[in-house]
Design a protein around this motif. Structure first.
Motif, PDB file in Angstrom:
ATOM      1  N   ILE A  31      22.106  27.088 -26.270  1.00 10.87           N
ATOM      2  CA  ILE A  31      22.986  27.596 -26.083  1.00 10.87           C
ATOM      3  C   ILE A  31      23.711  28.341 -24.737  1.00 10.87           C
ATOM      4  CG2 ILE A  31      23.102  30.661 -25.985  1.00 10.87           C
ATOM      5  CD1 ILE A  31      21.617  30.620 -28.559  1.00 10.87           C
ATOM      6  N   ALA A  32      22.781  28.252 -23.836  1.00 15.39           N
ATOM      7  CA  ALA A  32      22.388  28.173 -22.051  1.00 15.39           C
ATOM      8  C   ALA A  32      24.254  26.910 -21.598  1.00 15.39           C
ATOM      9  CB  ALA A  32      22.546  28.218 -20.979  1.00 15.39           C
ATOM     10  N   SER A  34      25.809  25.060 -23.561  1.00 14.90           N
ATOM     11  CA  SER A  34      27.127  26.034 -24.795  1.00 14.90           C
ATOM     12  C   SER A  34      27.846  26.417 -24.042  1.00 14.90           C
ATOM     13  CB  SER A  34      26.822  25.931 -26.135  1.00 14.90           C
ATOM     14  OG  SER A  34      26.037  24.365 -26.998  1.00 14.90           O
ATOM     15  N   ALA A  35      27.437  27.385 -23.336  1.00 16.36           N
ATOM     16  CA  ALA A  35      28.099  28.965 -22.700  1.00 16.36           C
ATOM     17  C   ALA A  35      28.275  28.275 -21.326  1.00 16.36           C
ATOM     18  CB  ALA A  35      27.280  29.616 -22.424  1.00 16.36           C
ATOM     19  N   VAL A  36      28.369  27.271 -20.748  1.00 14.53           N
ATOM     20  CA  VAL A  36      28.729  26.753 -19.934  1.00 14.53           C
ATOM     21  C   VAL A  36      29.945  26.012 -20.166  1.00 14.53           C
ATOM     22  CG1 VAL A  36      28.500  25.425 -17.102  1.00 14.53           C
ATOM     23  CG2 VAL A  36      26.812  27.104 -18.397  1.00 14.53           C
ATOM     24  N   LEU A  38      31.748  25.891 -23.033  1.00 17.61           N
ATOM     25  CA  LEU A  38      32.718  26.200 -22.806  1.00 17.61           C
ATOM     26  C   LEU A  38      33.550  27.204 -21.888  1.00 17.61           C
ATOM     27  CD1 LEU A  38      33.760  27.542 -25.482  1.00 17.61           C
ATOM     28  CD2 LEU A  38      32.906  29.563 -25.581  1.00 17.61           C
ATOM     29  N   ALA A  39      32.752  27.448 -20.951  1.00 13.73           N
ATOM     30  CA  ALA A  39      33.227  28.410 -19.796  1.00 13.73           C
ATOM     31  C   ALA A  39      34.026  27.122 -19.174  1.00 13.73           C
ATOM     32  CB  ALA A  39      32.312  28.550 -18.677  1.00 13.73           C
ATOM     33  N   THR A  52      28.385  18.603 -25.717  1.00 14.83           N
ATOM     34  CA  THR A  52      28.850  19.436 -23.921  1.00 14.83           C
ATOM     35  C   THR A  52      28.003  18.444 -23.324  1.00 14.83           C
ATOM     36  OG1 THR A  52      28.910  21.539 -24.952  1.00 14.83           O
ATOM     37  CG2 THR A  52      28.288  21.624 -22.504  1.00 14.83           C
ATOM     38  N   GLY A  62      24.474  25.466 -15.584  1.00 14.64           N
ATOM     39  CA  GLY A  62      23.573  25.442 -17.012  1.00 14.64           C
ATOM     40  C   GLY A  62      22.281  25.442 -16.717  1.00 14.64           C
ATOM     41  N   TRP A  66      20.414  28.450 -17.980  1.00  9.54           N
ATOM     42  CA  TRP A  66      19.265  28.391 -18.975  1.00  9.54           C
ATOM     43  C   TRP A  66      16.830  29.013 -18.774  1.00  9.54           C
ATOM     44  CZ3 TRP A  66      14.783  24.469 -18.517  1.00  9.54           C
ATOM     45  CH2 TRP A  66      13.695  24.646 -20.094  1.00  9.54           C
TER      46      TRP A  66
END
Length: 151
Positions: A31-32, A34-36, A38-39, A52, A62, A66
C-alpha cells in the motif's frame, strides 16, 4: 488485575504472532509503495496487474511511509486493545507490568524500538533480550514499560 496472575510470553509464541503480523506488514508495504508510486506517477497498469518501480527519493519515501504506518499499526492496536492481529490470533496481549493497559507513549516507544529489536536481522536483538531477560521483555518492552502476557 495484575500481570502476576498471567503467564508472561517468551520468544516462541511472540514469534508466531510476529510471523502473522508480517503478513500485515507486507500488505502495508504494498500500500505504501503504491501510494508513493501514484503520487510520483510511477504507478503503472500492465496486463499482469499494477506495478510500481521506485528509485532514489521516491523509494526512500515509500520505505519511510511503510515504516511509519507499520509502527502506527502496532502502536494504535496495542494501545487501544492490547493486541495486533497476530497477538489476537495466538491469544496474547501487551500490558503494563501491573496488568493495566499500556499508555499511548509506552506503546509508541515500544514500537519505535522494534526497529532496534529487529537488528541485525530477523529480530535477533529482540530474541536475545527476551531470552536472557528474567521478565521476558525485549528492549522495546523495557523502554515502553510493557510486558506481553497470555491472559
Amino acid at each position: 488485575m495484575t500481570s502476576n496472575t498471567h503467564d508472561r510470553c517468551g520468544v516462541g509464541i511472540r514469534g508466531v504472532a510476529m510471523a502473522i503480523d508480517s503478513i500485515v506488514w507486507i500488505a502495508l508495504f504494498m500500500i505504501a509503495v503504491s501510494a508513493v508510486g501514484l503520487a510520483t506517477g510511477e504507478l503503472q497498469t500492465t496486463s499482469e496487474g499494477i506495478e510500481t518501480n521506485l528509485e532514489g527519493g521516491p523509494a526512500a519515501a515509500g520505505l519511510a511511509l511503510w515504516l511509519a504506518v507499520s509502527i502506527l499499526y502496532h502502536t494504535l492496536l496495542e494501545w487501544r486493545w492490547g493486541k495486533t492481529l497476530g497477538k489476537y490470533l495466538v491469544s496474547i496481549q501487551v500490558t503494563r507490568p501491573d496488568g493495566s493497559s499500556p499508555s499511548f507513549l509506552g506503546s509508541l516507544l515500544r514500537n519505535v524500538l522494534r526497529l532496534i529489536d529487529w537488528l541485525p536481522v530477523f529480530y535477533l536483538v529482540g530474541i536475545v533480550t527476551v531470552a536472557v531477560s528474567k521478565t521476558d521483555r525485549r528492549l522495546g518492552d523495557r523502554v515502553g514499560n510493557t510486558v506481553v502476557v497470555r491472559p
